[in-house]
Design a protein around this motif. Sequence first.
Motif, PDB file in Angstrom:
ATOM      1  N   ILE A  85       0.833  -1.202   0.000  1.00  0.00           N
ATOM      2  CA  ILE A  85       0.000   0.000   0.000  1.00  0.00           C
ATOM      3  C   ILE A  85       0.868   1.252   0.000  1.00  0.00           C
ATOM      4  O   ILE A  85       0.647   2.187  -0.781  1.00  0.00           O
ATOM      5  CB  ILE A  85      -0.958   0.001   1.208  1.00  0.00           C
ATOM      6  CG1 ILE A  85      -1.980  -1.134   1.070  1.00  0.00           C
ATOM      7  CG2 ILE A  85      -1.671   1.345   1.332  1.00  0.00           C
ATOM      8  CD1 ILE A  85      -2.864  -1.310   2.295  1.00  0.00           C
TER       9      ILE A  85
ATOM     10  N   GLY B 162       2.250   6.276  -7.069  1.00  0.00           N
ATOM     11  CA  GLY B 162       1.153   7.059  -7.624  1.00  0.00           C
ATOM     12  C   GLY B 162       1.410   8.551  -7.530  1.00  0.00           C
ATOM     13  O   GLY B 162       1.218   9.293  -8.504  1.00  0.00           O
TER      14      GLY B 162
ATOM     15  N   SER C 204       2.862   1.585  -3.365  1.00  0.00           N
ATOM     16  CA  SER C 204       1.981   1.976  -4.464  1.00  0.00           C
ATOM     17  C   SER C 204       1.550   3.427  -4.340  1.00  0.00           C
ATOM     18  O   SER C 204       1.474   4.149  -5.346  1.00  0.00           O
ATOM     19  CB  SER C 204       0.745   1.068  -4.488  1.00  0.00           C
ATOM     20  OG  SER C 204       1.113  -0.285  -4.634  1.00  0.00           O
ATOM     21  N   THR C 205       1.276   3.854  -3.127  1.00  0.00           N
ATOM     22  CA  THR C 205       0.900   5.260  -2.908  1.00  0.00           C
ATOM     23  C   THR C 205       2.037   6.184  -3.300  1.00  0.00           C
ATOM     24  O   THR C 205       1.833   7.211  -3.959  1.00  0.00           O
ATOM     25  CB  THR C 205       0.517   5.490  -1.438  1.00  0.00           C
ATOM     26  OG1 THR C 205      -0.598   4.649  -1.105  1.00  0.00           O
ATOM     27  CG2 THR C 205       0.136   6.950  -1.198  1.00  0.00           C
TER      28      THR C 205
ATOM     29  N   ILE D  54      -3.672   4.506  -6.092  1.00  0.00           N
ATOM     30  CA  ILE D  54      -3.872   4.510  -4.643  1.00  0.00           C
ATOM     31  C   ILE D  54      -5.125   3.729  -4.271  1.00  0.00           C
ATOM     32  O   ILE D  54      -5.133   2.948  -3.300  1.00  0.00           O
ATOM     33  CB  ILE D  54      -3.949   5.954  -4.121  1.00  0.00           C
ATOM     34  CG1 ILE D  54      -2.607   6.665  -4.342  1.00  0.00           C
ATOM     35  CG2 ILE D  54      -4.314   5.976  -2.635  1.00  0.00           C
ATOM     36  CD1 ILE D  54      -2.640   8.154  -4.060  1.00  0.00           C
TER      37      ILE D  54
END
Length: 223
Positions: free
Chosen positions: A61, A68, A64-65, A86
């Motif tokens: 998480i 992004g 990936s955030t 996200i």
Amino acid sequence: MEFDIVEIRIILLLVMLGIGGVYDFKTRKIPDILWLVFGGTGAILYLWDYHNMTPYHIIAILTSTFIGVAIWRWKIAGLADAFAIIAIAVILPVHYEFMMMPIMILVMAFFIMVVGLMMYNISLNLAEMIRTKTWIFSEFKSESKFKKTLAFLAIHRKRKRETFVISAEKKHLTESVTKAFVFLSYRNKTIRENQIIQSNKQFVQNVPPLITFMFGVAVFVVT
């Protein structure tokens, strides 16, 4: 028919990207509420499957955030694309026990999109050269061979049917040179204001629907 939480998350992911993909394909504009509703629903589901969360899920998480936000800040993609990554990270950060879904979907979609755009530009530029029997970038006198090669892969002369494009050229300040390449980002205000380039003589760069490609990849990966 009963669904487990993972199956619900997969359906939630596909529906979100499917709706976003349609918006992206038709208008290149996606309502932010889409990511909030589906991402929020994915977060609420952790009330039922929190016991399945592992440190690897949290790393997925956070990673990936970061990616992004980075692709948006570096102008590689738009804000909607960042929100999509996200939201995917919240809904389904890991699948098949080790696969970071947001990163996998983004990388595969971006690769397919870039290759597709390159083939599209090459075919149009070759067709124009064959038709006119001249080198396509002859008016860009000051540009290097490297830039012209890059342009052959990245841009083309606008066609009448094309709508979602941004200008890839500018007038040079000197009198001896008329044009120069401008490889613009997908966050150019031309797209945000939905302005359409009218001149069919102008070289342009396509603004592809990344979310649409991400939906296709997501369907392939989860099935």
